[in-house]
Structure formats: C-alpha cells, structure tokens
Design a protein around this motif. Structure first.
Motif, PDB file in Angstrom:
ATOM      1  N   PRO A 205       0.807  -1.231   0.000  1.00 53.40           N
ATOM      2  CA  PRO A 205       0.000   0.000   0.000  1.00 53.40           C
ATOM      3  C   PRO A 205       0.831   1.267   0.000  1.00 53.40           C
ATOM      4  N   PRO A 206       0.237   2.362  -0.456  1.00 54.07           N
ATOM      5  CA  PRO A 206       0.908   3.661  -0.400  1.00 54.07           C
ATOM      6  C   PRO A 206       1.136   4.101   1.040  1.00 54.07           C
ATOM      7  N   LEU A 207       2.282   4.695   1.295  1.00 55.76           N
ATOM      8  CA  LEU A 207       2.587   5.214   2.630  1.00 55.76           C
ATOM      9  C   LEU A 207       2.333   6.707   2.748  1.00 55.76           C
ATOM     10  N   TRP A 208       2.170   7.374   1.623  1.00 53.65           N
ATOM     11  CA  TRP A 208       1.744   8.778   1.641  1.00 53.65           C
ATOM     12  C   TRP A 208       1.064   9.093   0.324  1.00 53.65           C
ATOM     13  N   GLY A 209       0.591  10.326   0.219  1.00 53.31           N
ATOM     14  CA  GLY A 209      -0.135  10.719  -0.977  1.00 53.31           C
ATOM     15  C   GLY A 209      -1.633  10.505  -0.850  1.00 53.31           C
ATOM     16  N   PRO A 210      -2.390  10.784  -1.886  1.00 53.02           N
ATOM     17  CA  PRO A 210      -3.853  10.771  -1.827  1.00 53.02           C
ATOM     18  C   PRO A 210      -4.464   9.398  -1.585  1.00 53.02           C
ATOM     19  N   GLN A 211      -3.715   8.317  -1.827  1.00 51.85           N
ATOM     20  CA  GLN A 211      -4.257   6.979  -1.630  1.00 51.85           C
ATOM     21  C   GLN A 211      -3.832   6.346  -0.308  1.00 51.85           C
ATOM     22  N   SER A 212      -3.259   7.150   0.596  1.00 46.91           N
ATOM     23  CA  SER A 212      -2.809   6.642   1.888  1.00 46.91           C
ATOM     24  C   SER A 212      -3.697   7.184   3.008  1.00 46.91           C
ATOM     25  N   PHE A 213      -3.364   6.844   4.237  1.00 43.86           N
ATOM     26  CA  PHE A 213      -4.127   7.305   5.399  1.00 43.86           C
ATOM     27  C   PHE A 213      -3.993   8.810   5.563  1.00 43.86           C
ATOM     28  N   ASN A 214      -5.002   9.422   6.189  1.00 45.72           N
ATOM     29  CA  ASN A 214      -4.960  10.871   6.323  1.00 45.72           C
ATOM     30  C   ASN A 214      -4.223  11.291   7.594  1.00 45.72           C
ATOM     31  N   ILE A 215      -4.100  12.580   7.786  1.00 44.97           N
ATOM     32  CA  ILE A 215      -3.285  13.129   8.857  1.00 44.97           C
ATOM     33  C   ILE A 215      -3.867  12.865  10.250  1.00 44.97           C
ATOM     34  N   GLY A 216      -5.145  12.496  10.303  1.00 45.57           N
ATOM     35  CA  GLY A 216      -5.780  12.197  11.584  1.00 45.57           C
ATOM     36  C   GLY A 216      -5.645  10.757  12.028  1.00 45.57           C
ATOM     37  N   ALA A 217      -5.059   9.905  11.202  1.00 49.20           N
ATOM     38  CA  ALA A 217      -4.913   8.492  11.537  1.00 49.20           C
ATOM     39  C   ALA A 217      -3.825   8.291  12.589  1.00 49.20           C
ATOM     40  N   ASP A 253      16.397   3.464  13.709  1.00 47.93           N
ATOM     41  CA  ASP A 253      15.996   3.389  12.299  1.00 47.93           C
ATOM     42  C   ASP A 253      14.495   3.566  12.159  1.00 47.93           C
ATOM     43  N   ALA A 254      13.742   2.852  13.018  1.00 45.35           N
ATOM     44  CA  ALA A 254      12.280   2.868  12.927  1.00 45.35           C
ATOM     45  C   ALA A 254      11.726   4.264  13.200  1.00 45.35           C
ATOM     46  N   VAL A 255      12.272   4.935  14.207  1.00 47.97           N
ATOM     47  CA  VAL A 255      11.810   6.291  14.523  1.00 47.97           C
ATOM     48  C   VAL A 255      12.157   7.260  13.389  1.00 47.97           C
ATOM     49  N   ASP A 256      13.351   7.117  12.848  1.00 47.79           N
ATOM     50  CA  ASP A 256      13.761   8.026  11.771  1.00 47.79           C
ATOM     51  C   ASP A 256      12.905   7.838  10.518  1.00 47.79           C
ATOM     52  N   VAL A 257      12.699   6.589  10.110  1.00 49.68           N
ATOM     53  CA  VAL A 257      11.933   6.362   8.888  1.00 49.68           C
ATOM     54  C   VAL A 257      10.464   6.709   9.092  1.00 49.68           C
ATOM     55  N   ALA A 258       9.954   6.494  10.306  1.00 46.79           N
ATOM     56  CA  ALA A 258       8.567   6.863  10.596  1.00 46.79           C
ATOM     57  C   ALA A 258       8.384   8.372  10.536  1.00 46.79           C
ATOM     58  N   GLU A 259       9.334   9.105  11.073  1.00 43.57           N
ATOM     59  CA  GLU A 259       9.269  10.569  10.997  1.00 43.57           C
ATOM     60  C   GLU A 259       9.280  11.022   9.538  1.00 43.57           C
ATOM     61  N   TYR A 260      10.062  10.332   8.724  1.00 40.96           N
ATOM     62  CA  TYR A 260      10.139  10.704   7.312  1.00 40.96           C
ATOM     63  C   TYR A 260       8.826  10.450   6.593  1.00 40.96           C
ATOM     64  N   PHE A 261       8.303   9.211   6.659  1.00 37.87           N
ATOM     65  CA  PHE A 261       7.132   8.929   5.811  1.00 37.87           C
ATOM     66  C   PHE A 261       5.831   9.483   6.377  1.00 37.87           C
ATOM     67  N   THR A 262       5.722   9.626   7.707  1.00 36.69           N
ATOM     68  CA  THR A 262       4.470  10.184   8.252  1.00 36.69           C
ATOM     69  C   THR A 262       4.318  11.662   7.920  1.00 36.69           C
ATOM     70  N   HIS A 263       5.418  12.346   7.669  1.00 44.41           N
ATOM     71  CA  HIS A 263       5.347  13.780   7.401  1.00 44.41           C
ATOM     72  C   HIS A 263       5.415  14.105   5.912  1.00 44.41           C
ATOM     73  N   GLN A 264       5.253  13.104   5.080  1.00 46.42           N
ATOM     74  CA  GLN A 264       5.095  13.353   3.654  1.00 46.42           C
ATOM     75  C   GLN A 264       3.648  13.794   3.392  1.00 46.42           C
ATOM     76  N   PRO A 265       3.387  14.409   2.246  1.00 44.77           N
ATOM     77  CA  PRO A 265       2.026  14.891   1.961  1.00 44.77           C
ATOM     78  C   PRO A 265       0.994  13.771   2.008  1.00 44.77           C
ATOM     79  N   ARG A 266      -0.141  14.083   2.632  1.00 43.21           N
ATOM     80  CA  ARG A 266      -1.237  13.121   2.740  1.00 43.21           C
ATOM     81  C   ARG A 266      -2.531  13.897   2.950  1.00 43.21           C
ATOM     82  N   PRO A 267      -3.685  13.270   2.817  1.00 42.35           N
ATOM     83  CA  PRO A 267      -4.956  13.994   2.989  1.00 42.35           C
ATOM     84  C   PRO A 267      -5.094  14.611   4.386  1.00 42.35           C
ATOM     85  N   ASP A 268      -5.758  15.716   4.423  1.00 40.53           N
ATOM     86  CA  ASP A 268      -6.024  16.399   5.695  1.00 40.53           C
ATOM     87  C   ASP A 268      -7.188  15.722   6.408  1.00 40.53           C
ATOM     88  N   PHE A 269      -7.364  16.038   7.685  1.00 40.76           N
ATOM     89  CA  PHE A 269      -8.509  15.571   8.472  1.00 40.76           C
ATOM     90  C   PHE A 269      -8.856  16.684   9.448  1.00 40.76           C
TER      91      PHE A 269
END
Length: 287
Positions: A205-217, A253-269
C-alpha cells in the motif's frame, strides 16, 4: 501456528489488495514466563450456517475493504493494512481480544466509545473515507468476526495486543529516515511512497499521498508508526520472509523512517482539531 493458519495469514497480507507496510510478524512471539500464548482461533473453527457466513464475511471485509466497500473507503488501504493477517498477528494491532475492550474510554475522543464507533473512526481516518451505517450488514459482519476472534480471550488479557513498544525519548532524524526508507522500504512501497500494484491491485500500500491514510490516523503519528515498523518490518528478507522476522530495523531506524514517511504529503482531516478535548495530547499527534 499450523500450516492452515499460516496460509490464512499470508493470504490476508498478499490477497486482493494489500500487504501492510511489511511482510512480517507472527502470532508466535516471545512470551513472559507463565503468560498465556497468543493463539488466534483457526479459520476451520468458524461455526457452520448463517453465523459462520457472517464471520467469514467480516474476515473478507478486513482483507478486501477497499474493493468491497468503495463507497466507504477513500484510499487504497484495507483494514489488514494495519491489522496484519486479518487481525490475527501479535504486535500488529490484532483484533484478538478487542471485543472485550468496548465500550471503553478513548482519550482521543475524550469519552467512552463503542466498538462500532471505533471501527468507523478507522474508516474516517485510516481509510480517509466515510463511516458504515451502524446497523448495516457489513458492520454486523465485522463485529461478528471480532467477537469470534475474542471468544476465548479472558477479559483484561493483553497478550500480543497493540503494536509493541518503542522508546519515545529517541529523537527522530527525517534526513536519516529518508535514507533508511530508500534502503529498506522503497523496494516494496515505491521510491515515491505510492505503493506497488500487481494485476491492477495494490500488493504493497501507499505510505503517503492521496491513496494513503490521512493526517488524523494513528499511523500518521511518528512513534505509533515507528512501533509498528519496528515490530513488523523484515523488509530486508523480502517476499520469502518467514513469519516472525520483525526487528530488521533498529529502534532509531524505525523512529527516523517513521518521521520521514508520516510527514510526507497526505490527505487532511480537519476534525483532528477536536481530538483530546480533555487534554493529554501525545507529543507526536499532528497539529
């Protein structure tokens, strides 16, 4: 885990629409001395007749949510994108035992919520979609499936529940996280985080962008995503990874990569502004 259940877990991951974030985790993880083993019921133990049909529908909806409920799912995710193996995998947000927790207090809502409300919260946030009617056939089926998974779990037993822990004092470095993503995640989720398809359907699945979970998840929070990644991501082992190979990445590693992909563009909530009305907002909750 017997062969039939192993096949069921793999089918839940690689089935019609999604493998969630990784190919990992197993119900057979190390237990504290004297703890009750995490042992989801076998699919073969589903009851016959109408009751069994309802439970099986609930399981299908977990694995094929986007395909079966296109009017309620606003992205490419399924329930099994976060609840691995159709909710039967330890430390991967399992549904096993969840029936016993509801109604229960939800700090994000600031009140007691029902399991129906909790499921619909996922539809609105993780699925970036619309809630199911509480009395719908589909909602009743999902509830039946969760109740069946929880039937033999003593109330209050938390064995295997949640997504595991991570040290929240670790300071995330998104620049380093981008490198971790390129080395350990992009081969499955794409260089651009948009997931990968096979035969027109998402396998990863997508980790960011319009087809991923929104910012409220919940998964949009750094430390929540990091815990999930830490315990459920043997990406280095690829598609042939044996079950139970979590821990391919270090906690940092997990914290760094999570910070990276969670803060990529995604739908608002927008309704996230109403979260934690009684205080206690976690430090990684999105503003």
């Amino acid at each position: 885990m017997n062969a039939a259940d192993r096949i069921s877990v793999l089918a839940g991951w690689a089935g019609a629409a999604t493998l969630a974030f990784c190919l990992a985790a197993s119900p057979t993880w190390a237990q504290p001395a004297g703890a009750r083993p995490f042992s989801p019921p076998r699919d073969s133990s589903m009851p016959p007749g109408e009751a069994g049909a309802q439970i099986r529908l609930g399981q299908r909806l977990t694995n094929e949510t986007a395909r079966l409920l296109p009017g309620n799912v606003g992205n490419a995710l399924n329930c099994s994108s976060c609840h691995l193996g159709a909710g039967k995998v330890a430390k991967a947000s399992p549904f096993v035992g969840v029936w016993n927790d509801y109604p229960g207090y939800n700090p994000r809502a600031g009140r007691d919520v029902t399991l129906t409300e909790r499921i619909n919260g996922c539809f609105r946030r993780s699925m970036n979609g619309k809630p199911l009617p509480p009395d719908s056939r589909e909602m009743r089926a999902m509830l039946a499936y969760m109740r069946w998974l929880s039937a033999d779990v003593p109330r209050g037993d938390r064995t295997g529940r949640g997504i595991g822990k991570i040290n929240k004092d670790l300071v995330p470095d998104p620049v380093r996280g981008k490198a971790v993503y390129a080395a350990s995640c992009a081969s499955c989720h794409g260089d651009d985080g948009q997931g990968r398809k096979r035969d027109g359907e998402f396998v990863f699945p997508p980790l960011w962008g319009p087809q991923s979970f929104n910012i409220g998840a919940g998964m949009a929070r750094t430390y929540t995503a990091a815990a999930f990644v830490l315990h459920n991501m043997p990406i280095a082992h690829g598609l042939n990874a044996p079950l139970g190979q979590g821990g391919a990445l270090s906690p940092q590693d997990a914290v760094d990569v999570a910070e990276y992909f969670t803060h990529q563009p995604r739908p608002d909530f927008p309704d996230r502004l109403k979260d934690w009305p009684k205080g206690g907002k976690p430090k990684d909750a999105r503003d």
